[in-house]
Design a protein around this motif. Structure first.
Motif, PDB file in Angstrom:
ATOM      1  N   LEU A  73       0.924  -1.132  -0.283  1.00 34.24           N
ATOM      2  CA  LEU A  73       0.000   0.052  -0.056  1.00 34.24           C
ATOM      3  C   LEU A  73       0.795   0.995  -0.062  1.00 34.24           C
ATOM      4  N   ASP A  74       1.170   1.821  -1.227  1.00 32.65           N
ATOM      5  CA  ASP A  74       1.928   3.030  -1.316  1.00 32.65           C
ATOM      6  C   ASP A  74       1.582   3.919  -2.319  1.00 32.65           C
ATOM      7  N   ALA A  75       2.625   4.565  -2.997  1.00 35.94           N
ATOM      8  CA  ALA A  75       2.300   5.415  -3.970  1.00 35.94           C
ATOM      9  C   ALA A  75       2.457   4.678  -5.384  1.00 35.94           C
ATOM     10  N   GLY A  76       2.233   3.283  -5.533  1.00 41.32           N
ATOM     11  CA  GLY A  76       2.269   2.517  -6.691  1.00 41.32           C
ATOM     12  C   GLY A  76       3.523   1.806  -6.910  1.00 41.32           C
ATOM     13  N   VAL A  77       3.377   0.779  -7.658  1.00 41.18           N
ATOM     14  CA  VAL A  77       4.653   0.069  -7.730  1.00 41.18           C
ATOM     15  C   VAL A  77       4.648  -0.111  -9.554  1.00 41.18           C
ATOM     16  N   ASP A  78       6.171   0.157  -9.822  1.00 38.21           N
ATOM     17  CA  ASP A  78       6.574   0.102 -11.360  1.00 38.21           C
ATOM     18  C   ASP A  78       6.605  -1.443 -11.739  1.00 38.21           C
ATOM     19  N   PRO A  79       5.712  -2.048 -12.626  1.00 33.28           N
ATOM     20  CA  PRO A  79       6.134  -3.326 -12.808  1.00 33.28           C
ATOM     21  C   PRO A  79       7.015  -3.797 -13.950  1.00 33.28           C
ATOM     22  N   THR A  80       7.447  -2.639 -14.510  1.00 35.05           N
ATOM     23  CA  THR A  80       8.302  -2.755 -15.816  1.00 35.05           C
ATOM     24  C   THR A  80       9.934  -3.059 -15.088  1.00 35.05           C
ATOM     25  N   VAL A  81      10.124  -2.350 -14.191  1.00 32.25           N
ATOM     26  CA  VAL A  81      11.636  -2.660 -13.619  1.00 32.25           C
ATOM     27  C   VAL A  81      12.036  -4.251 -13.729  1.00 32.25           C
ATOM     28  N   PRO A  82      13.250  -4.667 -14.020  1.00 32.91           N
ATOM     29  CA  PRO A  82      13.553  -5.884 -14.363  1.00 32.91           C
ATOM     30  C   PRO A  82      13.289  -6.696 -13.230  1.00 32.91           C
ATOM     31  N   GLU A  83      13.342  -6.397 -12.139  1.00 29.52           N
ATOM     32  CA  GLU A  83      13.527  -7.414 -10.914  1.00 29.52           C
ATOM     33  C   GLU A  83      11.773  -7.580 -10.384  1.00 29.52           C
ATOM     34  N   LEU A  84      10.913  -6.852 -11.110  1.00 34.74           N
ATOM     35  CA  LEU A  84       9.652  -7.051 -10.659  1.00 34.74           C
ATOM     36  C   LEU A  84       8.649  -7.332 -12.038  1.00 34.74           C
ATOM     37  N   ARG A  85       9.181  -7.731 -13.037  1.00 32.47           N
ATOM     38  CA  ARG A  85       8.536  -8.279 -14.163  1.00 32.47           C
ATOM     39  C   ARG A  85       7.790  -9.460 -13.958  1.00 32.47           C
ATOM     40  N   GLY A  86       6.615  -9.580 -14.106  1.00 31.49           N
ATOM     41  CA  GLY A  86       5.722 -10.661 -14.108  1.00 31.49           C
ATOM     42  C   GLY A  86       5.655 -10.954 -12.657  1.00 31.49           C
ATOM     43  N   LYS A  87       5.686 -10.148 -11.592  1.00 35.91           N
ATOM     44  CA  LYS A  87       5.553 -10.489 -10.264  1.00 35.91           C
ATOM     45  C   LYS A  87       4.261  -9.508  -9.585  1.00 35.91           C
ATOM     46  N   VAL A  88       4.070  -8.416 -10.078  1.00 36.15           N
ATOM     47  CA  VAL A  88       3.107  -7.546  -9.531  1.00 36.15           C
ATOM     48  C   VAL A  88       1.589  -7.858 -10.168  1.00 36.15           C
ATOM     49  N   GLN A  89       0.751  -7.791  -9.308  1.00 41.34           N
ATOM     50  CA  GLN A  89      -0.835  -7.588  -9.584  1.00 41.34           C
ATOM     51  C   GLN A  89      -0.911  -6.226  -9.327  1.00 41.34           C
ATOM     52  N   VAL A  90      -1.638  -5.548 -10.180  1.00 42.16           N
ATOM     53  CA  VAL A  90      -1.873  -4.231 -10.284  1.00 42.16           C
ATOM     54  C   VAL A  90      -3.323  -3.990  -9.452  1.00 42.16           C
ATOM     55  N   GLY A  91      -3.450  -3.565  -8.434  1.00 36.71           N
ATOM     56  CA  GLY A  91      -4.810  -3.374  -7.577  1.00 36.71           C
ATOM     57  C   GLY A  91      -5.506  -2.140  -7.793  1.00 36.71           C
TER      58      GLY A  91
END
Length: 370
Positions: free
Chosen positions: A20-38
């Motif tokens: 719960l924050d100011a959003g998460v950028d799912p395009t950075v390499p270490e987070l690709r394919g790991k983030v569900q956008v709520g």
């Protein structure tokens, strides 16, 4: 923290952590394919994948500390196989929105309903005037559904009871420095439950997500605590939220009074659970934090929790957020309390990866904002 040894036992697989924050950028390499956008619960709706107009990187760093894979020289988090649910509750420089408990309460309920076992709130606000009951009800809802909530204490270096960390049932997390002692900027008080590494963590720079900077704050410490819980829960999927929290409290490192108003029950040490088998999970239906403080659970919260599905001023309580500069801490002697073990940058392995591919890690650039 013996991360590489712990990863032979648990990597956080099967656990979803809501950020719960100011959003998460799912395009950075270490987070690709790991983030569900709520959900995006801010007034200026831009989507849960937008991290502060992609300039602050606060939510992205928190997600990376928890579940980054280290891919392409990115950050490797403490629970690299955990998954992230991004729920947007704030934007850089915003005033009032996070201070109103409404969006945060909705975000907590949304995170639970989307299957998050752990909720990470690396943000603080000084007031939720008139909406304390609404926020408490959301926390109770999460606890009753079998979820754990971790929240940073804030970075003014003062005895402050800020929300949501002060809400009964929320695990308030303070920061430890590189020597394992409480960080000078870490807020304190009787509500502090645990502490974790919060100084010189490597994160993406505010204005350039391709570069890395040293980051200080209870924000990062909260993410490390959330990731620690994910590792333990992944290894013991039959445990309830109460049992995971109990072993975290029992195995925490401390050198001083327990609980301490600076580091609570101590610095998180998941290796004690995963590698040494320490910690008694105890009863499934008793919240150890509320019990230790003699607080009365809300109606229904004393019942056995359900297992979560498997799969005025505002600011972040860590780097990159719209809040105050850390202040010099009072009671210097008391604040020398240790978390029981030396802590260096938890994501130090990421630095080595970055160096190997020739990316300059700008450790001299330090974000000291809350």
């Amino acid at each position: 923290m013996k991360a590489e040894e712990m990863w032979k036992v648990s990597t956080g697989k099967g656990i979803t952590v809501a950020v719960l924050d100011a959003g998460v950028d799912p395009t950075v390499p270490e987070l690709r394919g790991k983030v569900q956008v709520g959900a995006d619960l801010t007034a200026d709706v831009t989507g849960g994948s937008k991290d502060g107009a992609e300039t602050v990187q606060h939510g992205t760093n928190m997600a990376a500390y928890i579940a980054g894979t280290g891919a392409a020289g990115g950050i490797k988090g403490l629970a690299p196989d955990a998954r992230i649910l991004s729920v947007k509750v704030a934007t850089p420089g915003m005033k009032g929105m996070f201070g109103l408990a409404g969006p945060l309460s909705k975000a907590i309920r949304h995170a639970v309903d989307e299957g998050s076992r752990i909720i990470n709130i690396s943000m603080v606000t000084s007031s939720v005037t008139g909406q304390e009951a609404e926020l408490q009800a959301a926390v109770d809802y999460a606890l009753n559904k079998g979820t754990l909530i971790f929240a940073g204490t804030g970075n003014e270096g003062a005895e402050l009871a800020e929300y949501p960390a002060v809400v009964p049932g929320v695990v308030a997390v303070g920061a430890l420095d590189t020597k394992g002692k409480v960080a000078k900027f870490s807020n304190y008080g009787d509500h502090v439950a645990l502490a974790a590494a919060g100084v010189e963590l490597v994160g993406r720079c505010e204005s350039d997500k391709a570069r890395f900077c040293a980051k200080d704050g209870t924000s990062g410490a909260t993410a490390i605590a959330s990731a620690s819980a994910a590792l333990i829960w992944s290894a013991h999927p039959d445990w309830t939220n109460n049992q995971v929290l109990r072993v975290m409290m029992e195995t925490a490192g401390r050198n001083g009074p327990v609980p301490s108003k600076y580091i609570g029950f101590g610095g998180v040490r998941p290796a004690k659970v995963l590698l040494e088998g320490q910690g008694d999970p105890g009863p499934a239906d008793v919240n150890p934090l509320l019990a230790a403080r003699g607080q009365t659970p809300a109606p229904g919260s004393s019942a056995a929790p359900q297992n979560s599905p498997s799969p005025e001023s505002t600011g972040a309580s860590g780097e990159g957020g719209p809040s105050k500069e850390p202040q010099a801490a009072p009671e210097a002697a008391a604040r020398s309390e240790e978390g029981g073990f030396p802590l260096w940058a938890v994501v130090a392995s990421a630095v080595a990866v970055v160096a190997l591919i020739g990316v300059v890690v700008a450790v001299s650039v330090r974000s000291r904002r809350a």
